[in-house]
Write a protein that holds these residues in place. Structure first.
Motif, PDB file in Angstrom:
ATOM      1  N   ALA A  54       0.824  -1.219   0.000  1.00  0.00           N
ATOM      2  CA  ALA A  54       0.000   0.000   0.000  1.00  0.00           C
ATOM      3  C   ALA A  54       0.853   1.263   0.000  1.00  0.00           C
ATOM      4  O   ALA A  54       0.532   2.237  -0.685  1.00  0.00           O
ATOM      5  CB  ALA A  54      -0.946  -0.010   1.194  1.00  0.00           C
ATOM      6  N   ALA A  55       1.941   1.266   0.738  1.00  0.00           N
ATOM      7  CA  ALA A  55       2.784   2.466   0.826  1.00  0.00           C
ATOM      8  C   ALA A  55       3.421   2.830  -0.514  1.00  0.00           C
ATOM      9  O   ALA A  55       3.753   3.998  -0.741  1.00  0.00           O
ATOM     10  CB  ALA A  55       3.877   2.259   1.873  1.00  0.00           C
ATOM     11  N   LYS A  56       3.577   1.858  -1.407  1.00  0.00           N
ATOM     12  CA  LYS A  56       4.202   2.121  -2.710  1.00  0.00           C
ATOM     13  C   LYS A  56       3.187   2.181  -3.852  1.00  0.00           C
ATOM     14  O   LYS A  56       3.557   2.196  -5.021  1.00  0.00           O
ATOM     15  CB  LYS A  56       5.252   1.057  -3.014  1.00  0.00           C
ATOM     16  N   SER A  57       1.897   2.219  -3.514  1.00  0.00           N
ATOM     17  CA  SER A  57       0.862   2.256  -4.548  1.00  0.00           C
ATOM     18  C   SER A  57       0.894   3.583  -5.293  1.00  0.00           C
ATOM     19  O   SER A  57       1.410   4.583  -4.798  1.00  0.00           O
ATOM     20  CB  SER A  57      -0.522   2.054  -3.929  1.00  0.00           C
ATOM     21  N   ILE A  59      -1.625   5.537  -6.022  1.00  0.00           N
ATOM     22  CA  ILE A  59      -2.447   6.581  -5.390  1.00  0.00           C
ATOM     23  C   ILE A  59      -1.781   7.160  -4.145  1.00  0.00           C
ATOM     24  O   ILE A  59      -2.161   8.230  -3.692  1.00  0.00           O
ATOM     25  CB  ILE A  59      -3.885   6.100  -5.067  1.00  0.00           C
ATOM     26  N   ASN A  60      -0.794   6.465  -3.617  1.00  0.00           N
ATOM     27  CA  ASN A  60      -0.059   6.982  -2.461  1.00  0.00           C
ATOM     28  C   ASN A  60       1.274   7.592  -2.871  1.00  0.00           C
ATOM     29  O   ASN A  60       2.166   7.763  -2.037  1.00  0.00           O
ATOM     30  CB  ASN A  60       0.156   5.877  -1.421  1.00  0.00           C
ATOM     31  N   GLY A  61       1.415   7.913  -4.156  1.00  0.00           N
ATOM     32  CA  GLY A  61       2.606   8.606  -4.629  1.00  0.00           C
ATOM     33  C   GLY A  61       3.722   7.716  -5.128  1.00  0.00           C
ATOM     34  O   GLY A  61       4.778   8.209  -5.538  1.00  0.00           O
TER      35      GLY A  61
END
Length: 175
Positions: A54-57, A59-61
Motif C-alpha cells: 500500500a505504501a508504494k501504490s 495513489i499513495n505517490g
C-alpha cells in the motif's frame, strides 16, 4: 390476445454462427490474460499487497515503473530502461496500457488494438530483462505476446465478449 414474437438473434445484433470448442478455449484465455493485465493495474494503483504494498501504490505517490526498471540497471539495455524509471509520462503510459489492454481483453472488444499494445508492452519488458537468467531468449513475456496475437487472429472477443455486438462486428477497429 396477440402473441409476442421475439426478434431473431441476428436482427438483435448478436452473432449466431456455430462455435467450436476451441473458440471457447480462446475466449477463456482472452479473459484470463486480460485479468492478468487488469489485476496488475489494480494492484499497482491501490497497493492491495500482492505485488505492490500500500505504501508504494500509485495513489499513495509510488511509481509503478520504478521497481522493475531500476532493477534492470546491469542488463544489456539497463541504462536505457533505468533512465525511464519513475518518470511521470512513463508511469502514465504503463498504467493506461495495463488498464486498456486488460479491459479490452476481459470485455472482448478492441482485441486487435489490445494485441498490438499488449505485445509492445510485453516485448519492452522482455527487452529490459535481457540477457534472461533462465533461457537464451524465450520467457513468459514472449509467450504472452504470441498468445495475445493468437487471440486477435482467432477473433476471441466474439465469444463471451462484446465482440458479438453488431456495432463491434461492423467496425473492424473494435474487433
Amino acid at each position: 390476445m396477440a402473441a409476442t414474437v421475439s426478434k431473431p438473434a441476428a436482427q438483435a445484433g448478436i452473432a449466431t454462427e456455430a462455435r467450436r470448442p476451441v473458440d471457447y478455449v480462446w475466449a477463456i484465455t482472452r479473459i484470463a490474460i486480460g485479468w492478468i493485465f487488469l489485476w496488475a493495474f489494480l494492484d499497482k494503483t491501490f497497493g492491495w499487497g500482492f505485488a505492490t504494498p500500500a505504501a508504494k501504490s500509485w495513489i499513495n505517490g509510488g511509481s509503478p515503473t520504478t521497481g522493475f526498471l531500476k532493477g534492470t540497471g546491469e542488463n544489456a539495455l539497463g541504462g536505457f530502461f533505468s533512465s525511464l524509471a519513475g518518470q511521470a509520462w512513463v508511469d502514465w503510459l504503463f498504467m493506461l496500457g495495463l488498464l486498456g489492454v486488460g479491459l479490452a481483453l476481459v470485455l472482448g472488444i478492441g482485441t486487435r488494438i489490445a494485441a498490438g499494445a499488449g505485445t509492445a508492452m510485453l516485448v519492452l519488458m522482455w527487452a529490459a530483462e535481457l540477457p534472461l537468467a533462465n533461457n537464451p531468449f524465450m520467457d513468459e513475456h514472449l509467450i504472452y505476446s504470441i498468445v495475445i496475437i493468437g487471440l486477435a487472429l482467432a477473433n476471441a472477443g466474439a465469444v463471451f465478449g462484446l465482440g458479438t455486438l453488431r456495432f463491434v462486428r461492423e467496425n473492424a477497429w473494435l474487433k
